[in-house]
Design a protein around this motif. Structure first.
Motif, short mmCIF file in Angstrom:
data_model
loop_
_atom_site.label_atom_id
_atom_site.label_comp_id
_atom_site.label_asym_id
_atom_site.label_seq_id
_atom_site.Cartn_x
_atom_site.Cartn_y
_atom_site.Cartn_z
N GLY A 1 0.82 -1.20 0.00
CA GLY A 1 0.00 0.00 0.00
C GLY A 1 0.85 1.25 0.00
N SER A 2 0.19 2.36 0.01
CA SER A 2 0.85 3.66 -0.06
C SER A 2 1.52 4.01 1.27
CB SER A 2 -0.17 4.73 -0.43
OG SER A 2 0.35 6.02 -0.23
N SER A 3 2.75 4.53 1.18
CA SER A 3 3.42 5.03 2.39
C SER A 3 2.63 6.15 3.03
CB SER A 3 4.83 5.50 2.03
OG SER A 3 5.64 4.43 1.62
N ARG A 4 1.94 6.90 2.21
CA ARG A 4 1.11 7.99 2.73
C ARG A 4 0.04 7.45 3.68
NH1 ARG A 4 -0.39 9.37 -1.74
NH2 ARG A 4 -2.37 8.25 -1.82
N ASP A 5 -0.47 6.25 3.38
CA ASP A 5 -1.55 5.68 4.18
C ASP A 5 -1.06 4.86 5.36
OD1 ASP A 5 -3.44 6.77 2.44
OD2 ASP A 5 -3.41 5.00 1.13
N VAL A 6 0.08 4.18 5.21
CA VAL A 6 0.50 3.24 6.26
C VAL A 6 1.89 3.49 6.80
CG1 VAL A 6 -0.98 1.45 5.26
CG2 VAL A 6 1.43 1.56 4.60
N GLY A 7 2.66 4.38 6.16
CA GLY A 7 4.05 4.55 6.54
C GLY A 7 4.28 5.04 7.94
N SER A 8 3.45 5.96 8.40
CA SER A 8 3.68 6.58 9.71
C SER A 8 3.63 5.56 10.84
CB SER A 8 2.65 7.68 9.95
OG SER A 8 2.85 8.30 11.20
N LEU A 9 2.67 4.66 10.81
CA LEU A 9 2.53 3.69 11.89
C LEU A 9 3.69 2.71 11.93
CD1 LEU A 9 0.50 3.11 14.13
CD2 LEU A 9 -0.53 1.37 12.65
#
Length: 473
Positions: free
Chosen positions: A210-218
């Motif tokens: 998936g997109s780093s924008r959607d899952v990267g932070s966690l």
């Protein structure tokens, strides 16, 4: 009209292949033919990542106590699986990333070798015993696994880079949550598939796309994450560094603006070959790729003539086509970025002496192709000499002597890789001391590294910039 069924691939969490919670997907396409869908993958959410991290955390106590020989056996078996499917995986790699099939086969083989290397060397990772004056006291250190490791990888080496991050994490008793680039998820899937089939216990390796924008932070901020290993752009690396807690270890391999210095005594034919191989192979999409050539004034014209001749001999096309040495750029964003920098170079006053045009007719019409570009009359303050382009663009800069060449080479914010072409041992030895780079070579390409050699990924200036920004923030 016949249509080819496109397979949908799942995440791998806690030992099972599962869909994302939101049931959303995205497509991976062939950069040689953007109309060809390679596969459909899960557009994961933070909830999916959270479940994967929890699974990894749950699996950690048992895996950390598993004997090194058992961990090694799984890695070795996964290597066997990769090798047994070399032709299949290499073909998929070329379809998904675009590199020539020969390079893809080499990457699959190297990835299997990486798994085996860490399977062996990981069993020898011990602590130290320190000599002291008190005969009744013994001082030792012991290495212990950290816990859950986030592995975030790019698209340019979608199998070998994950292998060299995941293997050492697993062999030393850590568990992993792995998020690959959305441009090359299929090849990453194949690595996880091999580990699964090799008998990896559930929860030890987890895979989310998936997109780093959607899952990267966690993947960086979740309390269970003990380390993050990342390869990608400097900007993304700086962001990870800022987000990570003080107790989370980070390992970064970031951008490069790698110089090749050509001295007056250099073998010009060798210099031109090293430039082409280091700057244009893999379509210039290597963080250690040659992007600046600093050449002595007295051999500049001869060198440029040889460089253009060798560049003209390169064959551009689909990676499956016989004799192709330059494939497409990985995606449309990369193509637009390269073309943008070529225009910037012209506007800055550099001279484009060869290439730089997009190929969009005939067999090239559905791919992301560009002719390798060579700029001369480049000043080191120009954008094309300072900023990472990550494409087949070479900036040739003139220098009057060794001291000026070193000054130019070090006058960037990056310090990843560097090389010099010379027959003078004095230059060679001095270069290894003067150049500010992690990987230093003599009469070799700036690209490539030994399997068992460390790769210093950040330069002092980059670290300082990160620290300065953190203080301002």
């Amino acid at each position: 009209m016949l249509t080819t069924k496109v397979e949908t691939y799942k995440n791998y969490i806690d030992g099972s292949w599962v869909n994302s919670g939101n049931q959303q997907t995205f497509k991976s396409v062939n950069p040689s033919n953007k109309n060809e869908v390679v596969g459909v993958f899960q557009a994961s959410t933070e909830e999916d990542v959270s479940v994967a991290i929890d699974a990894a955390a749950k699996a950690f106590p048992e895996w950390s106590k598993t004997s090194p020989s058992k961990r090694a056996a799984i890695l070795s078996k996964a290597a066997d699986i990769l090798e047994s499917r070399l032709d299949q995986i290499a073909s998929e790699l070329t379809r998904e990333e675009g590199k020539p099939i020969g390079a893809s086969k080499g990457e699959v083989s190297r990835s299997a070798q990486t798994l085996r290397y860490y399977a062996i060397s990981g069993q020898n990772m011990t602590g130290n015993t320190f000599v002291n004056d008190d005969q009744n006291m013994k001082v030792t250190t012991e290495r212990e696994p950290l816990g859950v490791v986030s592995v975030i990888t790019p698209w340019n080496f979608p199998l070998s880079i994950p292998a060299r991050k995941i293997a050492p994490a697993l062999i030393t008793g850590n568990t992993v949550v792995f998020k690959p680039s959305s441009d090359t998820p299929l090849i990453a899937y194949r690595l996880v598939e091999a580990l699964h089939e090799a008998g990896m216990p559930k929860g030890v390796i987890n895979f989310v796309t998936g997109s780093s924008r959607d899952v990267g932070s966690l993947l960086i901020t979740h309390p269970a994450i003990r380390a993050v290993t990342f390869t990608g752009s400097t900007g993304a690396g700086e962001n990870i560094h800022r987000q990570a807690s003080l107790t989370t270890r980070t390992q970064m391999e970031l951008g490069g603006k790698n110089p090749l210095i050509i001295m007056e005594d250099a073998d010009i034919g060798l210099a031109a070959t090293l430039t082409v191989n280091g700057g244009f192979s893999l379509t210039g999409q290597a963080c250690t790729g040659t992007s600046r050539v600093i050449v002595m004034k007295e051999v500049k014209e001869r060198y440029i003539e040889a460089l253009v001749e060798k560049t003209k001999a390169l064959k551009i096309g689909d990676g499956f086509e016989e004799g192709v040495t330059i494939g497409p750029l990985a995606n449309e964003k990369q193509l637009r970025n390269v073309l943008k920098y070529i225009e910037i170079g012209k506007e800055e006053g550099a001279t484009l002496i060869y290439g730089g045009e997009q190929l969009s007719e005939g067999k090239y019409k559905d791919g992301y192709y560009v002719v390798p570009a060579i700029f001369t009359n480049v000043k080191n303050e120009m954008q094309i000499a300072q900023e990472e382009i990550f494409g087949p663009v070479i900036a040739v800069i003139e220098a009057s002597d060794y001291e000026e060449a070193i000054k130019i080479a070090n006058d960037v914010e990056y310090g990843l890789s560097a090389s010099i072409v010379t027959n003078n041992m004095k230059y060679a030895h001095q270069f290894t001391k003067d150049i500010q780079a992690g990987t230093v070579k003599v009469n070799r390409t700036t690209t490539g590294n030994l399997l068992n050699a460390p790769l210093e990924a950040l330069k002092i200036q980059v670290r300082q910039r990160i620290e300065n920004q953190a203080q301002k923030g």
